[in-house]
Motif scaffolding. Structure first.
Motif, PDB file in Angstrom:
ATOM      1  N   GLU A  10       0.857  -1.250   0.113  1.00 35.23           N
ATOM      2  CA  GLU A  10      -0.061  -0.031  -0.165  1.00 35.23           C
ATOM      3  C   GLU A  10       0.792   1.180   0.207  1.00 35.23           C
ATOM      4  O   GLU A  10       0.239   2.431  -0.159  1.00 35.23           O
ATOM      5  CB  GLU A  10      -1.111   0.028   1.167  1.00 35.23           C
ATOM      6  CG  GLU A  10      -1.856  -1.201   1.487  1.00 35.23           C
ATOM      7  CD  GLU A  10      -3.105  -1.021   0.336  1.00 35.23           C
ATOM      8  OE1 GLU A  10      -3.206  -0.122  -0.095  1.00 35.23           O
ATOM      9  OE2 GLU A  10      -3.949  -2.132   0.410  1.00 35.23           O
ATOM     10  N   ASP A  11       2.258   0.922   0.404  1.00 32.41           N
ATOM     11  CA  ASP A  11       2.756   2.198   0.561  1.00 32.41           C
ATOM     12  C   ASP A  11       3.815   2.470  -0.896  1.00 32.41           C
ATOM     13  O   ASP A  11       4.599   3.286  -0.721  1.00 32.41           O
ATOM     14  CB  ASP A  11       3.917   1.993   1.760  1.00 32.41           C
ATOM     15  CG  ASP A  11       4.863   1.025   1.612  1.00 32.41           C
ATOM     16  OD1 ASP A  11       4.562   0.056   0.848  1.00 32.41           O
ATOM     17  OD2 ASP A  11       5.671   0.696   2.458  1.00 32.41           O
ATOM     18  N   HIS A  43       5.873  -0.119  -1.930  1.00 31.37           N
ATOM     19  CA  HIS A  43       7.210  -0.733  -2.152  1.00 31.37           C
ATOM     20  C   HIS A  43       6.883  -1.869  -2.892  1.00 31.37           C
ATOM     21  O   HIS A  43       5.840  -2.440  -3.158  1.00 31.37           O
ATOM     22  CB  HIS A  43       7.342  -1.282  -0.613  1.00 31.37           C
ATOM     23  CG  HIS A  43       6.805  -2.299   0.043  1.00 31.37           C
ATOM     24  ND1 HIS A  43       5.686  -2.264   0.706  1.00 31.37           N
ATOM     25  CD2 HIS A  43       7.098  -3.745  -0.121  1.00 31.37           C
ATOM     26  CE1 HIS A  43       5.473  -3.379   1.174  1.00 31.37           C
ATOM     27  NE2 HIS A  43       6.309  -4.441   0.671  1.00 31.37           N
ATOM     28  N   SER A  99      11.718  -5.929  -1.385  1.00 34.18           N
ATOM     29  CA  SER A  99      11.764  -5.207   0.205  1.00 34.18           C
ATOM     30  C   SER A  99      12.585  -3.727  -0.157  1.00 34.18           C
ATOM     31  O   SER A  99      13.358  -3.319   0.539  1.00 34.18           O
ATOM     32  CB  SER A  99      12.550  -5.800   0.929  1.00 34.18           C
ATOM     33  OG  SER A  99      11.744  -6.827   1.826  1.00 34.18           O
ATOM     34  N   PHE A 144      11.860  -0.408   0.267  1.00 34.00           N
ATOM     35  CA  PHE A 144      10.834   0.226   0.823  1.00 34.00           C
ATOM     36  C   PHE A 144      10.978   1.904   0.605  1.00 34.00           C
ATOM     37  O   PHE A 144      12.162   2.425   0.684  1.00 34.00           O
ATOM     38  CB  PHE A 144      10.827   0.020   2.366  1.00 34.00           C
ATOM     39  CG  PHE A 144      10.142  -1.300   2.650  1.00 34.00           C
ATOM     40  CD1 PHE A 144       8.773  -0.988   3.085  1.00 34.00           C
ATOM     41  CD2 PHE A 144      10.619  -2.441   2.460  1.00 34.00           C
ATOM     42  CE1 PHE A 144       7.951  -2.443   3.303  1.00 34.00           C
ATOM     43  CE2 PHE A 144       9.948  -3.577   2.767  1.00 34.00           C
ATOM     44  CZ  PHE A 144       8.610  -3.729   3.075  1.00 34.00           C
ATOM     45  N   HIS A 202      11.883   5.401   1.121  1.00 37.52           N
ATOM     46  CA  HIS A 202      12.819   6.355   2.148  1.00 37.52           C
ATOM     47  C   HIS A 202      13.442   5.552   3.024  1.00 37.52           C
ATOM     48  O   HIS A 202      14.165   6.134   4.006  1.00 37.52           O
ATOM     49  CB  HIS A 202      11.862   7.493   2.870  1.00 37.52           C
ATOM     50  CG  HIS A 202      10.917   8.158   1.987  1.00 37.52           C
ATOM     51  ND1 HIS A 202      11.389   9.058   1.089  1.00 37.52           N
ATOM     52  CD2 HIS A 202       9.499   8.253   1.996  1.00 37.52           C
ATOM     53  CE1 HIS A 202      10.313   9.781   0.511  1.00 37.52           C
ATOM     54  NE2 HIS A 202       9.133   9.340   0.905  1.00 37.52           N
ATOM     55  N   ALA A 203      13.558   4.296   2.871  1.00 36.17           N
ATOM     56  CA  ALA A 203      14.498   3.473   3.736  1.00 36.17           C
ATOM     57  C   ALA A 203      16.096   4.012   3.180  1.00 36.17           C
ATOM     58  O   ALA A 203      16.497   4.317   2.181  1.00 36.17           O
ATOM     59  CB  ALA A 203      14.473   1.901   3.178  1.00 36.17           C
ATOM     60  N   PRO A 231      13.001  -1.376   6.594  1.00 31.28           N
ATOM     61  CA  PRO A 231      12.103  -0.764   6.315  1.00 31.28           C
ATOM     62  C   PRO A 231      11.649   0.229   7.474  1.00 31.28           C
ATOM     63  O   PRO A 231      12.062  -0.064   8.628  1.00 31.28           O
ATOM     64  CB  PRO A 231      10.920  -1.806   6.192  1.00 31.28           C
ATOM     65  CG  PRO A 231      11.467  -2.964   6.066  1.00 31.28           C
ATOM     66  CD  PRO A 231      12.809  -3.109   6.766  1.00 31.28           C
ATOM     67  N   LEU A 232      11.217   1.494   6.989  1.00 26.96           N
ATOM     68  CA  LEU A 232      10.832   2.189   8.115  1.00 26.96           C
ATOM     69  C   LEU A 232       9.287   2.141   8.541  1.00 26.96           C
ATOM     70  O   LEU A 232       8.918   2.518   9.779  1.00 26.96           O
ATOM     71  CB  LEU A 232      10.782   3.650   7.602  1.00 26.96           C
ATOM     72  CG  LEU A 232      11.990   4.322   6.956  1.00 26.96           C
ATOM     73  CD1 LEU A 232      11.838   5.630   6.292  1.00 26.96           C
ATOM     74  CD2 LEU A 232      13.139   4.437   8.146  1.00 26.96           C
ATOM     75  N   THR A 233       8.608   1.189   7.697  1.00 28.25           N
ATOM     76  CA  THR A 233       7.076   1.112   8.197  1.00 28.25           C
ATOM     77  C   THR A 233       6.749  -0.313   8.368  1.00 28.25           C
ATOM     78  O   THR A 233       5.682  -0.716   8.288  1.00 28.25           O
ATOM     79  CB  THR A 233       6.341   1.734   6.699  1.00 28.25           C
ATOM     80  OG1 THR A 233       6.757   1.010   5.693  1.00 28.25           O
ATOM     81  CG2 THR A 233       6.491   3.018   6.841  1.00 28.25           C
ATOM     82  N   ALA A 234       7.837  -1.416   8.366  1.00 27.77           N
ATOM     83  CA  ALA A 234       7.244  -2.677   8.270  1.00 27.77           C
ATOM     84  C   ALA A 234       8.433  -3.270   9.305  1.00 27.77           C
ATOM     85  O   ALA A 234       9.516  -2.912   9.475  1.00 27.77           O
ATOM     86  CB  ALA A 234       7.660  -3.515   6.989  1.00 27.77           C
ATOM     87  N   GLU A 253       9.800   7.833  -2.936  1.00 26.40           N
ATOM     88  CA  GLU A 253       8.292   8.021  -2.294  1.00 26.40           C
ATOM     89  C   GLU A 253       7.641   6.440  -2.793  1.00 26.40           C
ATOM     90  O   GLU A 253       7.060   6.038  -1.841  1.00 26.40           O
ATOM     91  CB  GLU A 253       7.577   9.029  -3.005  1.00 26.40           C
ATOM     92  CG  GLU A 253       5.830   8.931  -2.539  1.00 26.40           C
ATOM     93  CD  GLU A 253       5.237   9.875  -3.432  1.00 26.40           C
ATOM     94  OE1 GLU A 253       4.124  10.236  -2.747  1.00 26.40           O
ATOM     95  OE2 GLU A 253       5.429  10.410  -4.569  1.00 26.40           O
TER      96      GLU A 253
END
Length: 231
Positions: free
Chosen positions: A135-136, A138, A141, A143, A145-146, A166-169, A211
């Protein structure tokens, strides 16, 4: 170039993906005596894996690896290797040659060199790469902005894999790099649900790969990408 195939049901989508993948693998076996495929994890590919595993093919000539994996034990519920072992390397496909990412290194970054050497057993270019998309935005892997994303997207790195946080996982990861993904004959993108269609449309409209890293795959001209989507 990107093309999107849309289906009225998940079963029709899976049937068509299986038909395409088996055709590609069979062609590779006929042309060079062996074939290679890299697959993604998550719940979406499970029906695809099960159907693939039942197909008649010289699976002993097929090399299977991952697009990415979490740096957890291979018996962990979040391990993509574990997922593939349970749902793809069964039935007829249990004869395939599997090469995973995870090794004994404490981090994916420390394990890069070992995994890269293991992956050299796989015939390249990949005949098929099966990707998903989050959904972001990616994919694999890679991701948004990693910290290490630029290394994963670097077309001149010469690397097949890189570590990623990842910043979000959860979990540290190891992923195929963008040049490794694009070193393929066919890229298939598996998408389910209305929200993924919206994410896809946003990705196609913009150009910022930090992004939405999926843009680096969708907006290149090296290999054709086919999307398989159902609501």
């Amino acid at each position: 170039m990107f093309n999107l195939n849309q289906y009225n049901s998940s079963s029709l989508l899976i049937d068509d993906m299986v038909k395409n993948i088996i055709r590609d693998l069979q062609h590779a076996i006929e042309q060079r005596g062996r074939a290679s495929i890299a697959v993604s994890g998550g719940s979406s590919p499970i029906p695809l894996f099960k159907k693939l595993s039942e197909q008649p093919l010289a699976w002993n000539k097929v090399y299977i690896t991952l697009v990415d994996d979490r740096w957890v034990n291979t018996t962990h519920q979040d391990s993509n290797e574990n997922l593939v072992m349970k749902h793809l390397l069964i039935n007829n496909a249990k004869m395939a040659n599997f090469i995973g990412f995870k090794n004994n290194a404490p981090t994916p970054f420390a394990g890069e060199e070992y995994t890269q050497e293991k992956l050299r057993e796989i015939p390249l270019p990949f005949d098929v790469v099966v990707l998903g998309m989050g959904e972001d935005g990616h994919t694999a892997s890679l991701f948004p902005h990693a910290e290490n994303l630029h290394h994963g997207l670097d077309m001149n790195s010469g690397k097949l894999v890189v570590g990623m946080v990842p910043l979000t996982a959860p979990h540290e990861r190891m992923t195929l790099t963008l040049p490794a993904i694009l070193n393929s004959h066919h890229i298939y993108l598996l998408l389910n649900g209305k929200s993924k269609k919206q994410v896809l449309e946003k990705a196609l409209q913009g150009s910022d790969v930090d992004e939405m890293p999926i843009r680096a795959v969708l907006q290149q001209d090296k290999v054709n990408v086919v999307g398989f989507w159902t609501e």
